[in-house]
Scaffold this motif. Structure first.
Motif, PDB file in Angstrom:
ATOM      1  N   MET A  66      38.694  41.630  44.994  1.00 18.78           N
ATOM      2  CA  MET A  66      38.261  40.329  45.518  1.00 18.78           C
ATOM      3  C   MET A  66      39.130  39.192  44.969  1.00 18.78           C
ATOM      4  O   MET A  66      38.832  38.021  45.182  1.00 18.78           O
ATOM      5  N   LEU A  75      36.331  29.261  40.853  1.00 16.98           N
ATOM      6  CA  LEU A  75      35.742  30.246  41.764  1.00 16.98           C
ATOM      7  C   LEU A  75      35.033  31.348  40.974  1.00 16.98           C
ATOM      8  O   LEU A  75      33.971  31.835  41.384  1.00 16.98           O
ATOM      9  N   ILE A  78      31.704  30.084  40.038  1.00 15.92           N
ATOM     10  CA  ILE A  78      30.761  30.170  41.161  1.00 15.92           C
ATOM     11  C   ILE A  78      30.243  31.601  41.283  1.00 15.92           C
ATOM     12  O   ILE A  78      29.059  31.843  41.493  1.00 15.92           O
ATOM     13  N   PRO A  82      25.153  33.877  40.344  1.00 16.38           N
ATOM     14  CA  PRO A  82      24.042  34.792  40.610  1.00 16.38           C
ATOM     15  C   PRO A  82      23.698  35.680  39.422  1.00 16.38           C
ATOM     16  O   PRO A  82      22.513  36.003  39.219  1.00 16.38           O
TER      17      PRO A  82
ATOM     18  N   LYS B  31      37.483  30.703  52.869  1.00 20.04           N
ATOM     19  CA  LYS B  31      37.278  31.495  51.644  1.00 20.04           C
ATOM     20  C   LYS B  31      36.111  30.946  50.831  1.00 20.04           C
ATOM     21  O   LYS B  31      35.253  31.698  50.360  1.00 20.04           O
ATOM     22  N   LEU B  32      36.063  29.618  50.713  1.00 19.28           N
ATOM     23  CA  LEU B  32      34.955  29.010  49.964  1.00 19.28           C
ATOM     24  C   LEU B  32      33.631  29.292  50.659  1.00 19.28           C
ATOM     25  O   LEU B  32      32.622  29.580  50.013  1.00 19.28           O
ATOM     26  N   TRP B  35      32.614  32.845  49.926  1.00 19.65           N
ATOM     27  CA  TRP B  35      32.137  32.982  48.541  1.00 19.65           C
ATOM     28  C   TRP B  35      30.737  32.390  48.400  1.00 19.65           C
ATOM     29  O   TRP B  35      29.880  32.948  47.700  1.00 19.65           O
ATOM     30  N   LEU B  38      28.392  34.841  49.790  1.00 17.45           N
ATOM     31  CA  LEU B  38      28.263  36.015  48.920  1.00 17.45           C
ATOM     32  C   LEU B  38      27.409  35.709  47.690  1.00 17.45           C
ATOM     33  O   LEU B  38      26.672  36.572  47.216  1.00 17.45           O
ATOM     34  N   VAL B  39      27.523  34.473  47.177  1.00 18.43           N
ATOM     35  CA  VAL B  39      26.690  34.105  46.022  1.00 18.43           C
ATOM     36  C   VAL B  39      25.212  34.165  46.419  1.00 18.43           C
ATOM     37  O   VAL B  39      24.379  34.709  45.686  1.00 18.43           O
ATOM     38  N   LEU B 188      36.826  40.038  51.407  1.00 15.88           N
ATOM     39  CA  LEU B 188      35.869  39.602  50.382  1.00 15.88           C
ATOM     40  C   LEU B 188      34.485  40.189  50.680  1.00 15.88           C
ATOM     41  O   LEU B 188      33.796  40.712  49.800  1.00 15.88           O
TER      42      LEU B 188
END
Lengths: 134, 207
Positions: A66, A75, A78, A82, B31-32, B35, B38-39, B188
């Motif tokens: 990734m 990033l 971020i 989780p 991409k952001l 992400w 995904l978070v 990703l």
């Protein structure tokens, strides 16, 4: 700079991680996991090792497949959110885990009709203990 | 407003303009966005696995998963997902360097890996339901197993569709080198699906 030159420099600059090496590490770690699973280690040690191995694999995937290792640190921060929040969630569940009445007794489930258990005799539905009268 | 105050305000504004983050551009927005998705998705899976752990710790009668679930089958499924992650990075490498045939070959292999994984999961579920009598309604062991693996299976299905769309675009000649970012973003998602399965394999099957 011509387009061709730009592409050439792009090709030179784009030297990513060695994905085959990462794949080999992942395969080896999976093999070690199965080995740990099959050994007769004490349960706590086995669980600890298996969780550590799973996290090692997850970190390898996140860092290299990734591309987190090549991204800006923001990033990665971020991506860690989780994990932090789920850790808090686990701690928030702790009071519930430690104060359940029915975990403090030798909890035997009475099977009134064995036929109802089917082919699943060791996995009966958990029964909540009655709330004690105050 | 006095002249001194105006200069001060102006100065402060100038400093802020220099220090602002660059605007989101098409180059980094996707991409952001992925992400961020995904978070949120990781939180859902994390909460599911945490709930599974809480239910399991609380139940002294929780069965040993290996008594019901096939470890060999799922170990092979894990290996297939790891292989499909490698084919995904090779597909990205292909499109990044303008090698369309490499991209298409490895993306097709990635899609195939996802389909094989789903096929094996369907086989496993059929075996557990039809032969071992497991059901989502029977007890918490069954319910948590089907919910977590099913939710993950839905992600794999989504990934297969996502990757197939990119593969078709590539075959139609609509995925040039300049749009390699689209494949990186899809990657990703696919690697995240692999990452989650690594954790599910350990928590649901091995422990």
């Amino acid at each position: 700079m011509t387009t061709q030159a730009a592409i050439s420099s792009y090709e030179v600059d784009h030297s990513g991680p060695n994905y085959i090496a990462v794949f080999i590490y992942l395969a080896i770690l999976t093999g070690i996991e199965l080995g740990v699973y099959a050994t007769g280690l004490p349960h706590v040690a086995k669980v600890g090792l298996l969780i550590a191995l799973a996290w090692a694999k997850a970190v390898l995937v996140a860092m290299y497949f990734m591309h987190l290792a090549m991204e800006k640190r923001a990033l990665a921060l971020i991506a860690i959110i989780p994990i932090v929040l789920v850790t808090f969630l686990c701690f928030m569940l702790l009071p519930d885990l430690t104060t359940r009445m029915w975990t403090k007794f030798d909890h035997k489930i009475k099977v009134t009709n064995p036929a109802e258990m089917g082919a699943h005799p060791v996995a009966p539905p958990p029964v909540q203990a009655p709330i004690p009268q105050l | 407003m006095s002249e001194a105050a105006a200069v001060k305000t102006h100065d402060r504004g100038a400093v802020h303009a220099d220090q602002l983050e660059p605007s989101l551009t098409p180059g980094n927005l996707g991409k952001l966005g992925m992400w961020t998705f995904l978070v949120g998705d990781a939180m859902t899976f994390g909460a599911g696995i945490a709930a599974y752990g809480a239910l399991r710790i609380n139940n002294p009668n929780w069965p040993t998963p290996a008594d019901y679930l096939g470890i060999t089958t799922t170990a092979i499924m894990t290996f297939i997902l790891i292989c499909s992650s490698v084919t995904m990075v090779e597909a990205l490498d292909g499109v990044q360097h303008g090698r369309q045939s490499k991209f298409q070959t490895f993306m097709a292999l990635t899609v195939l890996g996802g389909i094989v994984f789903l096929g094996m999961q369907a086989f496993e579920w059929h075996h557990l339901i039809a032969e071992k009598g497991m059901s989502i309604q029977r007890d918490l062991f069954d319910a948590t197993f089907f919910i977590l693996t099913g939710f993950h299976g839905c992600h794999v299905f989504g990934g297969v569709v996502y990757n197939s769309v990119l593969l078709i675009r590539g075959r139609m000649g609509k995925l040039p080198q300049a749009k390699a970012g689209l494949v990186e973003i899809a990657g990703l998602y696919w690697h995240f699906v692999d990452l989650v399965w690594i954790l599910i394999f350990t928590f649901i099957y091995l422990i």
